[in-house]
Write an enzyme that holds these catalytic residues in place. Structure first.
Site, PDB file in Angstrom:
ATOM      1  N   ALA A 127      73.981  10.368 -52.436  1.00 54.49           N
ATOM      2  CA  ALA A 127      74.500  11.551 -53.119  1.00 54.49           C
ATOM      3  C   ALA A 127      73.760  11.815 -54.427  1.00 54.49           C
ATOM      4  O   ALA A 127      73.486  10.884 -55.185  1.00 54.49           O
ATOM      5  CB  ALA A 127      75.975  11.350 -53.405  1.00 54.49           C
ATOM      6  N   PHE A 128      73.442  13.081 -54.672  1.00 47.40           N
ATOM      7  CA  PHE A 128      72.963  13.538 -55.987  1.00 47.40           C
ATOM      8  C   PHE A 128      74.193  14.136 -56.673  1.00 47.40           C
ATOM      9  O   PHE A 128      74.514  15.310 -56.500  1.00 47.40           O
ATOM     10  CB  PHE A 128      71.872  14.606 -55.818  1.00 47.40           C
ATOM     11  CG  PHE A 128      70.547  14.084 -55.326  1.00 47.40           C
ATOM     12  CD1 PHE A 128      70.438  13.400 -54.127  1.00 47.40           C
ATOM     13  CD2 PHE A 128      69.387  14.289 -56.063  1.00 47.40           C
ATOM     14  CE1 PHE A 128      69.221  12.921 -53.672  1.00 47.40           C
ATOM     15  CE2 PHE A 128      68.160  13.818 -55.618  1.00 47.40           C
ATOM     16  CZ  PHE A 128      68.072  13.131 -54.429  1.00 47.40           C
ATOM     17  N   ASP A 129      74.895  13.305 -57.436  1.00 50.61           N
ATOM     18  CA  ASP A 129      76.232  13.708 -57.885  1.00 50.61           C
ATOM     19  C   ASP A 129      76.207  14.837 -58.908  1.00 50.61           C
ATOM     20  O   ASP A 129      77.200  15.543 -59.065  1.00 50.61           O
ATOM     21  CB  ASP A 129      76.984  12.500 -58.440  1.00 50.61           C
ATOM     22  CG  ASP A 129      77.400  11.545 -57.327  1.00 50.61           C
ATOM     23  OD1 ASP A 129      77.531  11.995 -56.177  1.00 50.61           O
ATOM     24  OD2 ASP A 129      77.591  10.353 -57.600  1.00 50.61           O
TER      25      ASP A 129
ATOM     26  N   GLY B 133      80.732  17.958 -63.710  1.00 51.23           N
ATOM     27  CA  GLY B 133      81.654  18.715 -64.561  1.00 51.23           C
ATOM     28  C   GLY B 133      82.788  19.311 -63.748  1.00 51.23           C
ATOM     29  O   GLY B 133      83.953  19.281 -64.138  1.00 51.23           O
TER      30      GLY B 133
ATOM     31  N   HIS C 156      73.929  -0.672 -52.833  1.00 48.50           N
ATOM     32  CA  HIS C 156      73.511   0.659 -53.265  1.00 48.50           C
ATOM     33  C   HIS C 156      73.098   0.607 -54.723  1.00 48.50           C
ATOM     34  O   HIS C 156      73.297  -0.406 -55.404  1.00 48.50           O
ATOM     35  CB  HIS C 156      74.654   1.674 -53.064  1.00 48.50           C
ATOM     36  CG  HIS C 156      75.884   1.334 -53.828  1.00 48.50           C
ATOM     37  ND1 HIS C 156      76.827   0.453 -53.364  1.00 48.50           N
ATOM     38  CD2 HIS C 156      76.318   1.717 -55.054  1.00 48.50           C
ATOM     39  CE1 HIS C 156      77.792   0.325 -54.264  1.00 48.50           C
ATOM     40  NE2 HIS C 156      77.500   1.077 -55.306  1.00 48.50           N
TER      41      HIS C 156
ATOM     42  N   HIS D  81      73.957  -2.256 -57.359  1.00 49.03           N
ATOM     43  CA  HIS D  81      75.290  -2.751 -57.022  1.00 49.03           C
ATOM     44  C   HIS D  81      75.267  -3.477 -55.683  1.00 49.03           C
ATOM     45  O   HIS D  81      75.202  -2.849 -54.631  1.00 49.03           O
ATOM     46  CB  HIS D  81      76.263  -1.562 -56.985  1.00 49.03           C
ATOM     47  CG  HIS D  81      77.696  -1.961 -56.866  1.00 49.03           C
ATOM     48  ND1 HIS D  81      78.721  -1.048 -56.910  1.00 49.03           N
ATOM     49  CD2 HIS D  81      78.289  -3.176 -56.717  1.00 49.03           C
ATOM     50  CE1 HIS D  81      79.877  -1.678 -56.778  1.00 49.03           C
ATOM     51  NE2 HIS D  81      79.640  -2.971 -56.651  1.00 49.03           N
TER      52      HIS D  81
ATOM     53  N   HIS E  87      72.972   3.099 -58.448  1.00 49.58           N
ATOM     54  CA  HIS E  87      73.356   4.329 -59.153  1.00 49.58           C
ATOM     55  C   HIS E  87      72.233   4.588 -60.146  1.00 49.58           C
ATOM     56  O   HIS E  87      72.053   3.805 -61.083  1.00 49.58           O
ATOM     57  CB  HIS E  87      74.661   4.160 -59.919  1.00 49.58           C
ATOM     58  CG  HIS E  87      75.808   3.680 -59.069  1.00 49.58           C
ATOM     59  ND1 HIS E  87      76.763   4.521 -58.560  1.00 49.58           N
ATOM     60  CD2 HIS E  87      76.146   2.438 -58.642  1.00 49.58           C
ATOM     61  CE1 HIS E  87      77.645   3.819 -57.868  1.00 49.58           C
ATOM     62  NE2 HIS E  87      77.289   2.545 -57.904  1.00 49.58           N
TER      63      HIS E  87
ATOM     64  N   TYR F  10      72.005   4.428 -50.827  1.00 49.77           N
ATOM     65  CA  TYR F  10      72.576   3.261 -50.156  1.00 49.77           C
ATOM     66  C   TYR F  10      71.483   2.560 -49.356  1.00 49.77           C
ATOM     67  O   TYR F  10      70.572   3.206 -48.831  1.00 49.77           O
ATOM     68  CB  TYR F  10      73.745   3.682 -49.253  1.00 49.77           C
ATOM     69  CG  TYR F  10      75.019   3.916 -50.040  1.00 49.77           C
ATOM     70  CD1 TYR F  10      75.157   5.044 -50.853  1.00 49.77           C
ATOM     71  CD2 TYR F  10      76.062   2.998 -50.022  1.00 49.77           C
ATOM     72  CE1 TYR F  10      76.305   5.252 -51.605  1.00 49.77           C
ATOM     73  CE2 TYR F  10      77.220   3.198 -50.768  1.00 49.77           C
ATOM     74  CZ  TYR F  10      77.332   4.314 -51.560  1.00 49.77           C
ATOM     75  OH  TYR F  10      78.469   4.512 -52.309  1.00 49.77           O
TER      76      TYR F  10
ATOM     77  N   ASN G 215      84.800   8.799 -53.593  1.00 43.35           N
ATOM     78  CA  ASN G 215      85.405   7.481 -53.750  1.00 43.35           C
ATOM     79  C   ASN G 215      85.215   6.885 -55.139  1.00 43.35           C
ATOM     80  O   ASN G 215      85.953   6.020 -55.562  1.00 43.35           O
ATOM     81  CB  ASN G 215      84.835   6.515 -52.713  1.00 43.35           C
ATOM     82  CG  ASN G 215      83.318   6.520 -52.683  1.00 43.35           C
ATOM     83  OD1 ASN G 215      82.697   7.540 -52.369  1.00 43.35           O
ATOM     84  ND2 ASN G 215      82.707   5.409 -53.021  1.00 43.35           N
ATOM     85  N   TYR G 216      84.181   7.352 -55.899  1.00 40.04           N
ATOM     86  CA  TYR G 216      83.827   6.716 -57.169  1.00 40.04           C
ATOM     87  C   TYR G 216      84.403   7.467 -58.360  1.00 40.04           C
ATOM     88  O   TYR G 216      84.541   8.688 -58.320  1.00 40.04           O
ATOM     89  CB  TYR G 216      82.305   6.703 -57.340  1.00 40.04           C
ATOM     90  CG  TYR G 216      81.692   5.327 -57.204  1.00 40.04           C
ATOM     91  CD1 TYR G 216      81.205   4.876 -55.983  1.00 40.04           C
ATOM     92  CD2 TYR G 216      81.596   4.478 -58.295  1.00 40.04           C
ATOM     93  CE1 TYR G 216      80.645   3.621 -55.854  1.00 40.04           C
ATOM     94  CE2 TYR G 216      81.030   3.219 -58.174  1.00 40.04           C
ATOM     95  CZ  TYR G 216      80.555   2.791 -56.952  1.00 40.04           C
ATOM     96  OH  TYR G 216      80.007   1.554 -56.832  1.00 40.04           O
TER      97      TYR G 216
END
Ligand code: NI
Length: 653
Positions: free
Chosen positions: A309-311, A318, A445, A606, A447, A297, A394-395
């Site tokens: 975040a490192f998602d 998963g 931010h 974004h 992605h 962000y 949230n995503y």
């Protein structure tokens, strides 16, 4: 739906796997946990963060014949809540024995799903948090939402934070139980939680900003009074069924062959992807998965500067996969696959219908009208879709692989869900985001995704070339100034292969097998075709750039090493940075005509819009892999024409 159950419901006999790459089944996961528990005398405070298949060596997979005995091993990441230690274990399921056990110093495993719930409960129960909430007029804790953001590593943390497993949780408040809480950020309040002890270490209160007053609801009960009325049904029917066949985890569709797997960290994994060409199954990819993603962000304010975040590495896309619903998530003749994982308490966590597979009509694949004879030849394109959708706070992210009849492969990420929000005082217009409702803004931010492509184009040994389109200088060779050509440059080492996309040169990279040519003498290959891309806007010395070094280059290539799996390293959670690709490639190993791995980074930037609220229309990003002189001609020239439909006005040929 998802289900959690424990070992009491399971048989003691382990089912035999039919292939070395089959994901672990529930019985195997529970057996692996039981073996490591018994052999290490583990206490109840030891958590099982992930239990996955320990993938066998490539030689085992490639030499496997149906019916061969399969050696099965599990790889387990453990966390001791007592002292915060991280361990890795390898368990032989075949031998029923612990094969390997090691302590991993200074490592924080990913945040497990049950820690989300425990963290939220701990924050709501904290008197200090309740006092901060009360200062903002919030007294009903049942309406508070706590998102356990990863803490990162900034070097400015208090000494007492060092070595602890922390979340820096952000909070929201709902108007009612089904209200969208992201419309109402509790600005200025951060809850620092020790996830090992579930102790609220402290509440940081950076000052009261009023909670934005307006609702931001999207759910049906808030919208149904104004539902549009003019939609007629669309039905996708395949009266004779789908054109794919499935055996275990092996998929055959048209000329494509592949296997699938699923891990809590990466979600869907593709294995041994090949295309049958004139009776020969030609390999293309040994293994492909989303290996990391980072969402930095761009707002320097105190509550937002750590949001990155490192998602994949910190949460696991998963583990956060949705259970999909026919007719809503997927349309047509669908084949679903379940995902089976462990909870951190050692029970089974099963997501029904986690992976969706179906066929889609994709418009025209090719067409030509012979204007002299009026003969029309047109073929419709059909693609095989393999996908899953993860909800990360949230995503929502949909992760889609598409296979086309002309040998092309596409990877697409679909981004939707809820933007992350912050509050500002009335009359303030934030620089680092967009106001989407009164006193409510969504921050700029990015992605940034990295897909690991363990390539095997027509064999294990491949090379990578950069191809630029070059204009020739005016002169004897180019007297009319029109000439341009494709210039291929071999990328011989890891350092040489750290590259950026250049749209002005129509740059692409191709992965070739230098020892095999098509009929015209070109090395057979696949090229990586860019979609949307960009570079990180965080500075090179920023914490997030150090930790996500992979984001600074679009292309990385490494020689295959089984333990080099994730571009930001095995344990990015709270890691100070530098691990993964930047460390490995410092050795500048040779990557010519060898077993190599391509790592492709792509970024979606974004800048929020009004139209992204209260729920984001899907944004699409990704890339393609296309055959380049891999075949001798268009491999989809053999498609039959579709049956023509009769209608009063139009006749198809
Ligand atoms: Ni976004």
């Amino acid at each position: 739906m998802t289900a959690i159950y424990s070992e009491t419901q399971l048989a003691t006999q382990l089912p035999a796997a039919s292939h070395p790459l089959d994901p672990l089944v529930a019985e195997e996961i529970l057996a692996a946990i039981a073996i490591v528990k018994a052999e290490r005398h583990l206490s109840e405070r030891v958590r099982f963060i992930t239990v996955t298949l320990q993938e066998p060596p490539k030689s085992v997979v490639l030499n496997f014949q149906p019916g061969d005995a399969v050696e099965r091993e599990a790889f387990i990441i453990l966390l001791d809540n007592q002292d915060g230690a991280c361990y890795e274990a390898v368990v032989s399921l075949t031998q029923q024995a612990l094969r390997d056990w090691k302590h991993i110093p200074n490592a924080q495993p990913p945040i497990a799903l049950d820690e989300f719930f425990d963290c939220e409960a701990a924050v709501k129960a904290s008197p200090e948090f309740q006092a901060a909430a009360s200062k903002r007029g919030i007294t009903d804790m049942s309406l508070v939402m706590v998102d356990p953001w990863s803490a990162g590593c900034y070097g400015n943390e208090p000494e007492t934070d060092r070595g602890r497993r922390l979340s820096r949780a952000l909070c929201w408040v709902k108007d009612s139980p089904t209200d969208n809480g992201y419309a109402h950020p509790i600005e200025g309040v951060l809850a620092i939680v020790d996830l090992n002890s579930m102790e609220v270490v402290r509440i940081e209160d950076h000052g009261v900003v009023p909670v934005p007053p307006e609702s931001g609801n999207y759910a049906r009960e808030f919208v149904e009074s104004r539902f549009r009325q003019d939609l007629k049904p669309i039905a996708i029917t395949q009266p004779e069924g789908a054109s794919f066949t499935v055996e275990g985890h092996e998929i055959c569709w048209q000329k494509w062959r592949m296997r699938i797997g699923f891990t809590p960290r990466e979600g869907l994994v593709l294995y041994t992807v090949g295309y049958e060409d004139q009776g020969e199954l030609r390999p293309i990819i040994y293994r492909a998965s989303l290996a990391e993603m980072t969402v930095p962000y761009g707002d320097p304010q105190v509550q937002a500067y750590r949001k990155n975040a490192f998602d994949v590495g910190e949460y696991g896309v998963g583990m956060l996969a949705n259970s999909l619903t026919l007719g809503c998530d997927c349309l047509g003749e669908i084949r679903y696959f379940d995902a089976v994982m462990s909870t951190s308490r050692g029970d089974i966590f099963q997501i029904e219908n986690a992976i969706c597979m179906h066929e889609e009509d994709f418009g025209i694949l090719w067409k030509h009208t012979d204007w002299r004879t009026d003969q029309v030849e047109v073929r419709r394109s059909r693609r095989l879709v393999l996908s899953f959708i993860a909800t990360v706070g949230n995503y929502e992210y949909g992760f889609f692989w598409y296979f086309y009849q002309d040998g092309s492969i596409q990877y697409e990420v679909k981004l939707t869900g809820m933007m992350n929000t912050s509050a500002v005082p009335p009359e303030v217009r934030p620089k680092y985001g967009t106001l989407i409702a009164p006193q409510l803004y969504a921050q700029n931010h990015q992605h940034i995704f990295n897909v690991r492509l363990d390539m095997c184009v027509d064999g294990m040994n491949n090379s990578v070339y950069e191809v630029d389109t070059e204009a020739v200088p005016m002169g004897d060779e180019n007297p009319y100034g029109n000439a341009f050509y494709a210039k291929s440059t071999l990328l011989p080492t890891e350092q040489a292969a750290q590259r950026l996309f250049d749209p002005y040169k129509a740059r692409y990279w191709k992965i070739v097998n230098p020892e095999r040519q098509n009929r015209m003498g070109y090395p057979v290959g696949y090229k990586l075709v860019h979609g949307e891309n960009g570079l990180p806007f965080s500075h090179p010395e920023a914490s997030v750039t150090r930790r996500a070094g992979y984001t600074t280059k679009h292309l990385w290539v490494t020689p295959y090493q089984p333990n080099e799996r994730f571009p930001a390293g095995e344990y990015p959670n709270q890691h100070p940075g530098g691990d993964g690709l930047p460390t490995w490639t410092a050795a500048d190993r040779a990557i010519e005509n060898t077993d190599l791995v391509v790592w492709y980074t792509f970024a979606h930037t974004h800048v929020p819009r009004a139209e992204d609220w209260p729920v984001m229309p899907t944004a699409y990003t990704g890339f393609m892999l296309k055959p380049v002189n891999f075949f001798n001609e268009n491999p989809a020239n053999d498609l039959p024409p579709s049956p023509a439909k009769q209608s009063a006005q139009h006749k198809c040929h």
